[in-house]
Each structure stands twice: as structure tokens, then as C-alpha cells.
Design an enzyme around this catalytic site. Structure first.
Site, PDB file in Angstrom:
ATOM      1  N   THR A 256       0.846  -1.196   0.000  1.00 50.32           N
ATOM      2  CA  THR A 256       0.000   0.000   0.000  1.00 50.32           C
ATOM      3  C   THR A 256       0.877   1.240   0.000  1.00 50.32           C
ATOM      4  O   THR A 256       1.852   1.319   0.738  1.00 50.32           O
ATOM      5  CB  THR A 256      -0.934   0.024   1.232  1.00 50.32           C
ATOM      6  OG1 THR A 256      -1.841  -1.089   1.147  1.00 50.32           O
ATOM      7  CG2 THR A 256      -1.744   1.315   1.282  1.00 50.32           C
ATOM      8  N   PHE A 258       1.265   5.041   0.936  1.00 51.56           N
ATOM      9  CA  PHE A 258       0.730   5.995   1.899  1.00 51.56           C
ATOM     10  C   PHE A 258       1.242   7.391   1.578  1.00 51.56           C
ATOM     11  O   PHE A 258       2.383   7.562   1.151  1.00 51.56           O
ATOM     12  CB  PHE A 258       1.162   5.630   3.322  1.00 51.56           C
ATOM     13  CG  PHE A 258       0.439   4.450   3.903  1.00 51.56           C
ATOM     14  CD1 PHE A 258      -0.635   4.620   4.760  1.00 51.56           C
ATOM     15  CD2 PHE A 258       0.841   3.153   3.601  1.00 51.56           C
ATOM     16  CE1 PHE A 258      -1.309   3.533   5.308  1.00 51.56           C
ATOM     17  CE2 PHE A 258       0.185   2.052   4.142  1.00 51.56           C
ATOM     18  CZ  PHE A 258      -0.899   2.248   5.000  1.00 51.56           C
TER      19      PHE A 258
END
Length: 354
Positions: A256, A258
């Protein structure tokens, strides 16, 4: 050399490292005083990016890159604390992937503050209750984090840094595996494990929650009902659940991206990414005409996504990531043209790529 002689030499080197760290600390204190008097932010992403790139070059492969990054992250974290410290908001409670990302980016010396949802993180940074926020914006398996992205269009904050967090989900429960009837997790994690769930628990109900740690808390409370949760192994530690299986995400490379949000704009680092959002005129080929500006200026598009504006039915806001910094080279000229053409246009931030 004997084992004891080797250990003695290591002890000598350790002492030298401590002397150098103490010498570094003296300069850090002076930097902190200058930053305080001039109003310069403690967190300077472009400086950190350049510093790490130089250290990786000096390392020449002697230490594993992952290890060197971890060591230097804690040194920088300690330095930032001595310069005044930082308060960083994240999607809580402790044990979420957002919590892990905040730790990995800002280190153990930052003050990490959990918030119940993304909107609260944005509000806290806007009001000065937190200096920065850590927001998940894109997953390599399940795409954009829509609940987070919807907040960017209506804020005066900027993306000033980014980081990539490997996401290795686990299934956790205090119920026996064969007794699991319901599985809780954040919608993104349920999406990341979609195929694994279909193969291993095709009859189990899937219930979305606001975070993976909240999912773990519910699973702990409802263990007798056959409840389980998906998420970060740290969530199992915080809630007393047993990890039944690790690395259950559908893709081994699951990660992911960020964003770090704050009030400051980041200066060019030499290798930057810029995120913008805009609407296009309601004419045939409107989006194509806008995208042609990037081609004309030789600007590489890294990603393109769209979200409903929520202001007008069937009107969409486009989010685009491109290479380069908004104040440099062909990209600056390209963005100037887009500002004139797009009904709504906003630069969300330029920040170091690494």
C-alpha cells in the site's frame, strides 16, 4: 583473531559510533534552534530523501538496504524529537497497517495519534492538533483507497511525502479454524484477500469494519460465535488473538502506498512525483484533450483514477500522478495550461519519489 579479540574490536567500534552519534546530536540541537527561530518545519522530506540516497551510495551493499533504512529511520526520528518533535495522525487503533506505516516512516520517537477515520485525520492536521497525517491512497492489489481519496479535494493540506508499506495480511481468531463463520476486516483488506477467502472460507460471512484492529477487537469479543479477522499481525498482539495463517493476500507483492499530509510544500528533490486533481469540460473528448497536454510536454503519467465529485450528479474528479515537481521543467508549463482549461484544478502536492 580470536573470538574475544573480535568482540573487543566490535566494542571499540561501537564506542566510536556512540561518540559520532553524540557529536551529531550537538549539531542537531543547533539545527533545531535555527528551525525554531525561522519557522522551518522539523520534517523536511526532500532533505531526508537526499540524505538516504547518499548513505545508500556510501554503503555500497555492505549492509542490506532494508536494514540500513531501518537504522537511519530511528536516528532521524530521534533527531526530529530533539528538534522539537512531531505529532502524527493515523487510522487507529494501534495495530493497523496505517499504524505500522506511520512507525516505519516516522520512527519510535514520533508521537503517533490514532483517529477513528480519515476525515478526522485531515481535520486534526488542519486544526494543528497533529503536525502530519498518514493516509493510505493506493493498494497494489485493490486499487485506490476511495474512503481516503475523497478527502483530498476539500482540504488546504498538501501531500509532502510518500512511502510504500508491504502488506502481508494474516487471519486471526481464538476460534478453531473449522468453526469460523464470520470474518471481519477493513474493506481494502477483504479485497486484497478476495481469492484466498473464496477458496478457504467460501461460506463465511464477510463484514467490513473501519480498521483492521477494530476487526480484531470484534473477533476477540465474538470468538464463541466463530468470529475471525484479517489484518496486520500486530493487531493480533494487541487483541490477544491467535494467528492462524500468515501471508494470505492474493498477491505476494501486495503493498500500500501511503501519503504524508501536512501544511508545507516540499521543495524539489531531483526525483519527484506530483499528484493533481481536476474536472474536465462536459464536451466530447474533454478528457482526451486534457491528457494531450501531458503528451505534448513529455510528462509521464504514473496513474489515473476518477471519483464522483459529490457536488454534481455524474460529474467526476480525476486524480493523476505524474513524474516531476510542479515548480520545475516541462511539468510547470503543463500544469499552467491545465489550470486555464480545467473547470476545477488543484495540485495536491509534489514530493520525493523514494
Amino acid at each position: 583473531m580470536t573470538l574475544q579479540e573480535l568482540r573487543d574490536e566490535i566494542n571499540r567500534i561501537d564506542a566510536s559510533i556512540m561518540d559520532l552519534l553524540k557529536a551529531r546530536t550537538a549539531y542537531v540541537h543547533q539545527v533545531g534552534e535555527i528551525k525554531k527561530s525561522s519557522g522551518t518545519p522539523v520534517f523536511v522530506p526532500e532533505r531526508e530523501s537526499a540524505m538516504l540516497a547518499r548513505l545508500l551510495e556510501l554503503n555500497a551493499g555492505a549492509l542490506p538496504e532494508k536494514g540500513l533504512r531501518a537504522i537511519w529511520r530511528q536516528i532521524v526520528s530521534c533527531s526530529c524529537m530533539m528538534e522539537g518533535g512531531m505529532r502524527v495522525g493515523y487510522l487507529g487503533p494501534e495495530g493497523t497497517w496505517s499504524h505500522q506505516a506511520a512507525l516505519n516512516r516516522f520512527g519510535e520517537c514520533a508521537t503517533l495519534i490514532p483517529f477513528p477515520d480519515f476525515a478526522n485525520i485531515f481535520s486534526a492536521v488542519e486544526r494543528g492538533e497533529a503536525d502530519y497525517g498518514v493516509i493510505p491512497i493506493e493498494n497494489s492489489t485493490d486499487g485506490s483507497v476511495s474512503q481516503a481519496m475523497d478527502n483530498f479535494a476539500h482540504t488546504n493540506l498538501y501531500i509532502c511525502a510518500q512511502m510504500e508499506q508491504p502488506v502481508q495480511n494474516c487471519i486471526m481468531s481464538n476460534a478453531a479454524r473449522e468453526d469460523i463463520r464470520i470474518i471481519y476486516s477493513h474493506p481494502q483488506v477483504l479485497g486484497q484477500c478476495r481469492n484466498w477467502l473464496q477458496k478457504n472460507f467460501p461460506k463465511a460471512a464477510q463484514v467490513p469494519t473501519v480498521s483492521t484492529t477494530v476487526a480484531a477487537q470484534i473477533a476477540a469479543e465474538k470468538a464463541q460465535e466463530g468470529a475471525a479477522a484479517l489484518g496486520c499481525p500486530a493487531a493480533a498482539e494487541h487483541t490477544g488473538l491467535k494467528v492462524l495463517e500468515r501471508n494470505i493476500q492474493d498477491k505476494a507483492t501486495n503493498a500500500t502506498r501511503f501519503a504524508v499530509i501536512g501544511h508545507q510544500k516540499t521543495h524539489p528533490s531531483g526525483r519527484d512525483r506530483t499528484t493533481i486533481c481536476f474536472t474536465v469540460p462536459h464536451v466530447a473528448g474533454g478528457l482526451v484533450e486534457v491528457l494531450q497536454h501531458f503528451k505534448a510536454h513529455g510528462v509521464n503519467i504514473l496513474s489515473l483514477d476518477s471519483r464522483p465529485t459529490r457536488d454534481t450528479a455524474w460529474e467526476y474528479l480525476f486524480y493523476v500522478d505524474v513524474e516531476g515537481h510542479e515548480n520545475e521543467g516541462p511539468l510547470a508549463d503543463c500544469l499552467a495550461e491545465l489550470r486555464r482549461q480545467c473547470p476545477m484544478f488543484k495540485v495536491l502536492g509534489s514530493y520525493p519519489e523514494n
